[in-house]
Design a protein around this motif. Structure first.
Motif, PDB file in Angstrom:
ATOM      1  N   TRP A  90     -27.369  10.041 -38.746  1.00  0.00           N
ATOM      2  CA  TRP A  90     -28.631   8.536 -39.312  1.00  0.00           C
ATOM      3  C   TRP A  90     -27.635   7.682 -39.544  1.00  0.00           C
ATOM      4  N   ALA A  91     -26.442   7.721 -40.228  1.00  0.00           N
ATOM      5  CA  ALA A  91     -25.469   6.879 -40.408  1.00  0.00           C
ATOM      6  C   ALA A  91     -25.034   5.946 -38.993  1.00  0.00           C
ATOM      7  N   SER A  92     -24.749   6.923 -38.350  1.00  0.00           N
ATOM      8  CA  SER A  92     -24.139   6.321 -37.005  1.00  0.00           C
ATOM      9  C   SER A  92     -25.038   5.582 -36.371  1.00  0.00           C
ATOM     10  N   TRP A  93     -26.308   6.131 -36.302  1.00  0.00           N
ATOM     11  CA  TRP A  93     -27.406   5.222 -35.585  1.00  0.00           C
ATOM     12  C   TRP A  93     -27.809   3.832 -36.262  1.00  0.00           C
ATOM     13  N   VAL A  94     -27.508   3.887 -37.634  1.00  0.00           N
ATOM     14  CA  VAL A  94     -27.663   2.633 -38.503  1.00  0.00           C
ATOM     15  C   VAL A  94     -26.567   1.578 -38.098  1.00  0.00           C
ATOM     16  N   MET A  95     -25.389   2.334 -37.949  1.00  0.00           N
ATOM     17  CA  MET A  95     -24.392   1.295 -37.533  1.00  0.00           C
ATOM     18  C   MET A  95     -24.475   0.891 -36.320  1.00  0.00           C
ATOM     19  N   GLY A  96     -24.775   1.581 -35.315  1.00  0.00           N
ATOM     20  CA  GLY A  96     -24.780   1.161 -34.012  1.00  0.00           C
ATOM     21  C   GLY A  96     -25.919   0.090 -33.820  1.00  0.00           C
ATOM     22  N   THR A  97     -27.044   0.402 -34.451  1.00  0.00           N
ATOM     23  CA  THR A  97     -28.162  -0.623 -34.451  1.00  0.00           C
ATOM     24  C   THR A  97     -27.689  -2.094 -35.051  1.00  0.00           C
ATOM     25  N   TRP A  98     -27.153  -2.004 -36.352  1.00  0.00           N
ATOM     26  CA  TRP A  98     -26.896  -3.131 -37.067  1.00  0.00           C
ATOM     27  C   TRP A  98     -25.685  -3.851 -36.014  1.00  0.00           C
ATOM     28  N   GLY A  99     -24.908  -3.090 -35.462  1.00  0.00           N
ATOM     29  CA  GLY A  99     -23.612  -3.633 -34.525  1.00  0.00           C
ATOM     30  C   GLY A  99     -24.166  -4.368 -33.451  1.00  0.00           C
ATOM     31  N   MET A 100     -25.391  -3.751 -32.955  1.00  0.00           N
ATOM     32  CA  MET A 100     -26.028  -4.327 -31.915  1.00  0.00           C
ATOM     33  C   MET A 100     -26.729  -5.732 -32.094  1.00  0.00           C
ATOM     34  N   THR A 101     -27.276  -5.635 -33.423  1.00  0.00           N
ATOM     35  CA  THR A 101     -27.939  -6.918 -34.029  1.00  0.00           C
ATOM     36  C   THR A 101     -26.857  -8.052 -33.962  1.00  0.00           C
ATOM     37  N   ASN A 102     -25.565  -7.656 -34.426  1.00  0.00           N
ATOM     38  CA  ASN A 102     -24.590  -8.714 -34.357  1.00  0.00           C
ATOM     39  C   ASN A 102     -24.546  -9.126 -33.032  1.00  0.00           C
ATOM     40  N   ALA A 103     -24.615  -8.298 -31.851  1.00  0.00           N
ATOM     41  CA  ALA A 103     -24.310  -9.055 -30.502  1.00  0.00           C
ATOM     42  C   ALA A 103     -25.467 -10.243 -30.313  1.00  0.00           C
ATOM     43  N   VAL A 104     -26.701  -9.559 -30.517  1.00  0.00           N
ATOM     44  CA  VAL A 104     -28.080 -10.384 -30.219  1.00  0.00           C
ATOM     45  C   VAL A 104     -27.755 -11.578 -31.277  1.00  0.00           C
ATOM     46  N   VAL A 105     -27.174 -11.778 -32.230  1.00  0.00           N
ATOM     47  CA  VAL A 105     -27.226 -13.006 -33.141  1.00  0.00           C
ATOM     48  C   VAL A 105     -26.152 -13.786 -32.487  1.00  0.00           C
ATOM     49  N   ILE A 106     -24.991 -13.449 -31.887  1.00  0.00           N
ATOM     50  CA  ILE A 106     -24.177 -14.036 -31.291  1.00  0.00           C
ATOM     51  C   ILE A 106     -24.580 -14.568 -29.965  1.00  0.00           C
ATOM     52  N   MET A 107     -25.225 -13.838 -29.011  1.00  0.00           N
ATOM     53  CA  MET A 107     -25.992 -14.137 -28.036  1.00  0.00           C
ATOM     54  C   MET A 107     -26.851 -15.549 -28.146  1.00  0.00           C
ATOM     55  N   ILE A 108     -27.563 -15.624 -29.316  1.00  0.00           N
ATOM     56  CA  ILE A 108     -28.300 -16.759 -29.561  1.00  0.00           C
ATOM     57  C   ILE A 108     -27.461 -18.107 -29.555  1.00  0.00           C
ATOM     58  N   SER A 109     -26.334 -18.089 -30.333  1.00  0.00           N
ATOM     59  CA  SER A 109     -25.086 -18.876 -29.964  1.00  0.00           C
ATOM     60  C   SER A 109     -24.667 -19.104 -28.624  1.00  0.00           C
ATOM     61  N   ALA A 110     -24.468 -18.053 -27.921  1.00  0.00           N
ATOM     62  CA  ALA A 110     -24.188 -18.204 -26.631  1.00  0.00           C
ATOM     63  C   ALA A 110     -25.094 -19.239 -25.593  1.00  0.00           C
TER      64      ALA A 110
END
Length: 228
Positions: A90-110
């Protein structure tokens, strides 16, 4: 024999995770702190427009570094999940999901950066209109990174938790990362609350220390064999 092979696989996964995390750090420093101010001038869309036209190659380098941040962030999240999934799914899934959210946020900037380069070097619209559009896109870039601080902080919580729970990393590494996550959240809220706090940037210092400590530990140690 099984434990030895298992530990060897964990160390391999840890070092691959560390490589992606290091690339994330390098591309972030080069892109956001070194190249970005050479192109995007805060509060001056006219100067930014001039830079986008006269220094198009530098602007495109900035965009490519943003791509590198997105890709390395996504891969770091995936490999952190692989590293810790057997410890706490569960904690690993949450970390992976929130890490992917970071990538999406930065993609908006790109996306905003790519749009700014295209508009600046297009024959239309008129110069005055370009300045207004560039200003809007600058705000999008700035606020994608600014509001992104919420998830930049959130993904550190499961990371710190897993570092502590697994007992395969120094307990203080986990604690510093947890503090860093809290610092990111508080810093973002303070910034967007309009509070004049001159030391706000220092709130993310524990995150910087913790993340570079994590990178070093992943690369040079991997994970402990003895969890006790």
């Amino acid at each position: 024999m099984y434990m030895s092979e298992n530990h060897s696989q964990l160390v391999k996964s840890a070092r691959i995770t560390g490589i992606w995390y290091l690339l994330l750090a390098i591309s972030g420093v080069l892109g956001f702190m070194v190249v970005h101010p050479q192109v995007f001038v805060s509060g001056d869309p006219e100067a930014t427009l001039t830079n986008l036209i006269d220094q198009e190659s530098t602007a495109r380098l900035r965009l490519l570094l943003e791509f590198a941040i997105v890709v390395s962030q996504a891969l770091t999240a995936v490999w952190f999940y692989k590293l810790f999934k057997d410890e706490d799914q569960w904690a690993s899934w949450v970390m992976g999901t929130w890490g992917m959210t970071n990538a999406v946020v930065i993609m908006i900037s790109a996306i905003a950066m790519a749009s700014a380069i295209s508009i600046a070097n297009a024959s239309m619209p008129a110069l005055e209109d370009k300045v207004v559009i560039i200003q809007v896109l600058q705000y999008i870039i700035s606020n994608a990174w600014g509001i992104g601080g919420l998830f930049f902080g959130l993904w550190l919580f499961p990371m710190g938790y897993l570092a502590i729970k697994s007992k395969r990393m120094p307990v203080w590494l986990g604690r510093v990362i947890l503090l860093g996550g809290l610092g990111y959240l508080v810093s973002t809220v303070v910034r967007y609350s309009g509070i004049d706090f001159s030391y706000n940037r220092f709130l993310i210092l524990p995150a910087t220390i913790g993340e570079f400590w994590m990178i070093g530990y992943l690369l040079f140690v991997g994970v402990r064999n003895d969890k006790n």
